[in-house]
Design a protein around this motif. Structure first.
Motif, PDB file in Angstrom:
ATOM      1  N   ALA A  92      39.173  76.302   0.898  1.00  0.00           N
ATOM      2  CA  ALA A  92      38.303  75.291   1.504  1.00  0.00           C
ATOM      3  C   ALA A  92      36.868  75.412   1.014  1.00  0.00           C
ATOM      4  O   ALA A  92      36.184  74.407   0.813  1.00  0.00           O
ATOM      5  CB  ALA A  92      38.363  75.407   3.024  1.00  0.00           C
ATOM      6  N   CYS A  93      36.390  76.629   0.825  1.00  0.00           N
ATOM      7  CA  CYS A  93      35.002  76.824   0.390  1.00  0.00           C
ATOM      8  C   CYS A  93      34.776  76.229  -0.993  1.00  0.00           C
ATOM      9  O   CYS A  93      33.732  75.617  -1.262  1.00  0.00           O
ATOM     10  CB  CYS A  93      34.639  78.305   0.410  1.00  0.00           C
ATOM     11  N   ALA A 129      32.929  74.870   5.839  1.00  0.00           N
ATOM     12  CA  ALA A 129      34.324  74.575   5.506  1.00  0.00           C
ATOM     13  C   ALA A 129      35.226  75.748   5.872  1.00  0.00           C
ATOM     14  O   ALA A 129      36.353  75.558   6.335  1.00  0.00           O
ATOM     15  CB  ALA A 129      34.445  74.260   4.018  1.00  0.00           C
ATOM     16  N   ASP A 183      35.858  75.703   9.629  1.00  0.00           N
ATOM     17  CA  ASP A 183      36.826  74.658   9.990  1.00  0.00           C
ATOM     18  C   ASP A 183      38.250  75.065   9.586  1.00  0.00           C
ATOM     19  O   ASP A 183      39.196  74.881  10.353  1.00  0.00           O
ATOM     20  CB  ASP A 183      36.456  73.333   9.317  1.00  0.00           C
ATOM     21  N   ARG A 193      27.578  74.691   2.893  1.00  0.00           N
ATOM     22  CA  ARG A 193      28.751  73.845   3.136  1.00  0.00           C
ATOM     23  C   ARG A 193      30.032  74.653   2.997  1.00  0.00           C
ATOM     24  O   ARG A 193      31.032  74.364   3.661  1.00  0.00           O
ATOM     25  CB  ARG A 193      28.749  72.663   2.166  1.00  0.00           C
ATOM     26  N   ALA A 240      34.650  72.455  -0.883  1.00  0.00           N
ATOM     27  CA  ALA A 240      33.482  71.898  -0.198  1.00  0.00           C
ATOM     28  C   ALA A 240      32.185  72.017  -0.983  1.00  0.00           C
ATOM     29  O   ALA A 240      31.216  71.309  -0.687  1.00  0.00           O
ATOM     30  CB  ALA A 240      33.313  72.577   1.162  1.00  0.00           C
TER      31      ALA A 240
END
Length: 260
Positions: free
Chosen positions: A139-140, A20, A23, A16, A143
């Motif tokens: 973001a990582c 992320a 994105d 995930r 997520a």
């Protein structure tokens, strides 16, 4: 200066964090899936974060380590890479001349080149620098569903890493990867298995810039010297060719006058 703590014992390999990252950087998921197969470590210009299987059932993220004293920044001759106050190593495409010295300098072999583009750029994780400036975490980290990633001030997460390793000797190896290696990194790891597969040295090496700065500082002068030597050699060769041509023309002219 911020950092990310990676707890390998909590990572399930769900990827995930990878999704992320794609994105957040507006990258194509289909191309990333192809590159995951094509490139051995899963990293490419289309995939800035990957999960590497380091042992049976154990995965560890691989991306830019955001070194405290980054060798890529030291190697860049035009200031295309800089170490920000937030801790992220940031790339400025408008300054890049495509020399790829950063790729050679990185001890973890992280920066990737856009080989398939006419005007290629260097690609690497920047710790979601735009998000950091807005007070958000990468973001990582946001997520991850298993709390395998912890974001915060480097000193604070270093303290957390030491608490985990010292307080749980049955669960963790007594080592924090990134504390000292290559002068220290802002992405730190705790694990119950060895992580040398990710490119860590078994010895606590000093930051590479401290070993190479003197040579890099001389690089422009070396380049000028080489260019001057090449130009001088070219001038000498051309002059010799011109003199030889003039002598040949004079010899032919003399023969023609004798014949007439």
């Amino acid at each position: 200066m911020y950092g990310i703590l990676v707890d390998v014992t909590k990572c399930t390999g769900c990827e995930r964090c990878v999704s992320a990252c794609l994105d957040a950087n507006h990258l194509d998921h289909e191309l990333a899936d192809i590159d995951r197969i094509m490139f051995r470590d899963g990293l490419s210009a289309n995939r800035l974060l990957a999960l590497d299987k380091v042992d049976d059932g154990r995965f560890a993220r691989k991306s830019c380590m955001h070194c405290v004293d980054p060798s890529c920044v030291s190697a860049c001759l035009v200031g295309g890479l800089t170490k920000s106050e937030e801790g992220a190593v940031v790339y400025d495409a408008t300054k890049c001349i495509g020399c790829r010295y950063c790729m050679l300098a990185c001890p973890f072999h992280i920066p990737r080149y856009e080989w398939n583009k006419t005007l290629p750029l260097i690609k690497k994780c920047d710790m979601c620098f735009d998000r950091l400036q807005q007070g958000q975490q990468p973001a990582c980290v946001e997520a991850c569903p298993n709390n395998a990633l912890l974001f915060g001030e480097r000193n604070q997460i270093m303290g957390e890493a030491r608490n985990r390793t010292s307080g749980n000797p049955d669960r963790y190896l007594d080592h924090v990867w990134g504390e000292n290696e290559f002068g220290g990194t802002c992405v730190l790891y705790v694990s119950d298995v060895d992580l040398s597969k990710l490119g860590w040295s078994k010895q606590a090496l000093a930051g590479i810039p401290s070993l190479t700065n003197s040579l890099i500082a001389k690089t422009p002068f070396i380049g000028v010297g080489v260019a001057a030597t090449l130009l001088s050699t070219n001038w000498i060769i051309r002059r010799r060719m011109r003199l030889a041509a003039e002598q040949s023309n004079q010899h032919v002219g003399g023969e023609q006058q004798e014949d007439s």
